[in-house]
Scaffold this motif. Structure first.
Motif, PDB file in Angstrom:
ATOM      1  N   LYS A  92     -29.204 -24.214  14.958  1.00  0.00           N
ATOM      2  CA  LYS A  92     -28.590 -23.694  16.318  1.00  0.00           C
ATOM      3  C   LYS A  92     -27.861 -22.431  15.911  1.00  0.00           C
ATOM      4  N   GLY A 114     -43.516 -28.019  17.651  1.00  0.00           N
ATOM      5  CA  GLY A 114     -42.359 -27.312  16.959  1.00  0.00           C
ATOM      6  C   GLY A 114     -41.938 -26.075  17.304  1.00  0.00           C
ATOM      7  N   SER A 147     -39.744 -23.220  19.055  1.00  0.00           N
ATOM      8  CA  SER A 147     -38.318 -22.978  19.089  1.00  0.00           C
ATOM      9  C   SER A 147     -38.077 -23.113  20.509  1.00  0.00           C
ATOM     10  N   HIS A 151     -32.514 -22.248  19.061  1.00  0.00           N
ATOM     11  CA  HIS A 151     -32.722 -23.594  18.515  1.00  0.00           C
ATOM     12  C   HIS A 151     -33.893 -23.724  17.641  1.00  0.00           C
ATOM     13  N   ASP A 152     -33.893 -24.312  16.558  1.00  0.00           N
ATOM     14  CA  ASP A 152     -34.924 -24.369  15.934  1.00  0.00           C
ATOM     15  C   ASP A 152     -35.123 -26.034  15.552  1.00  0.00           C
ATOM     16  N   GLY A 153     -36.337 -26.537  15.094  1.00  0.00           N
ATOM     17  CA  GLY A 153     -36.529 -27.668  14.463  1.00  0.00           C
ATOM     18  C   GLY A 153     -35.885 -28.848  15.257  1.00  0.00           C
ATOM     19  N   GLU A 154     -35.437 -29.753  14.606  1.00  0.00           N
ATOM     20  CA  GLU A 154     -34.373 -30.873  15.655  1.00  0.00           C
ATOM     21  C   GLU A 154     -33.632 -30.304  16.633  1.00  0.00           C
ATOM     22  N   ASP A 155     -32.842 -29.251  16.419  1.00  0.00           N
ATOM     23  CA  ASP A 155     -32.047 -28.643  17.215  1.00  0.00           C
ATOM     24  C   ASP A 155     -32.822 -28.256  18.697  1.00  0.00           C
ATOM     25  N   ARG A 207     -35.754 -29.586  19.754  1.00  0.00           N
ATOM     26  CA  ARG A 207     -35.864 -30.882  20.486  1.00  0.00           C
ATOM     27  C   ARG A 207     -34.848 -31.612  21.070  1.00  0.00           C
ATOM     28  N   GLY A 208     -33.543 -31.454  20.401  1.00  0.00           N
ATOM     29  CA  GLY A 208     -32.401 -31.879  21.231  1.00  0.00           C
ATOM     30  C   GLY A 208     -31.812 -31.224  22.433  1.00  0.00           C
ATOM     31  N   TRP A 232     -34.125 -29.467  24.325  1.00  0.00           N
ATOM     32  CA  TRP A 232     -35.064 -29.597  25.331  1.00  0.00           C
ATOM     33  C   TRP A 232     -34.701 -31.177  25.825  1.00  0.00           C
TER      34      TRP A 232
END
Length: 115
Positions: A2, A45, A47, A65-69, A71-72, A74
């Protein structure tokens, strides 16, 4: 990951072009997507950029925000998403989702809050 983007990026979002932390340039393609279409991109995947326009530069925030951030981000916004012209409720806000794309076809979701 993030990352807050520079203060100049809020203007770039308004103008329809955004530079990622990696230097990739994205341009606005759509401004209103349905949740299920955005779900698919996030699952692949993609961003996400969260954009809170405040009217004044010091009140505006643009976060990458990339990756897990991604998804969070969103997941946090998904329930408030509308694909219609935004008409914020008396309390709270609504979110529109735009799909932006780089020259090499990479997708980026831009979540914009409307108060």
């Amino acid at each position: 990951m993030k990352q807050d983007l520079s203060g100049e990026e809020w203007k770039a979002v308004e103008e329809g072009e955004l530079v990622a932390p990696t230097g990739t340039v994205y341009g606005r393609r759509t401004t209103r997507m349905k949740r299920r279409d955005a779900d698919s991109l996030v699952a692949s995947g993609c961003s996400v950029v969260t954009y809170w326009p405040g009217g004044l530069p010091e009140m505006t925030r643009v976060v990458w925000h990339d990756g897990e951030d991604a998804r969070g981000a969103w997941a946090d916004a998904r329930a408030d998403v509308t694909s219609e012209t935004p008409h914020p409720p008396h309390r709270g806000a609504v979110v529109t989702v735009g799909c932006w794309e780089s020259l090499d076809g990479q997708a980026l979701l831009v979540l914009t809050w409307h108060h």
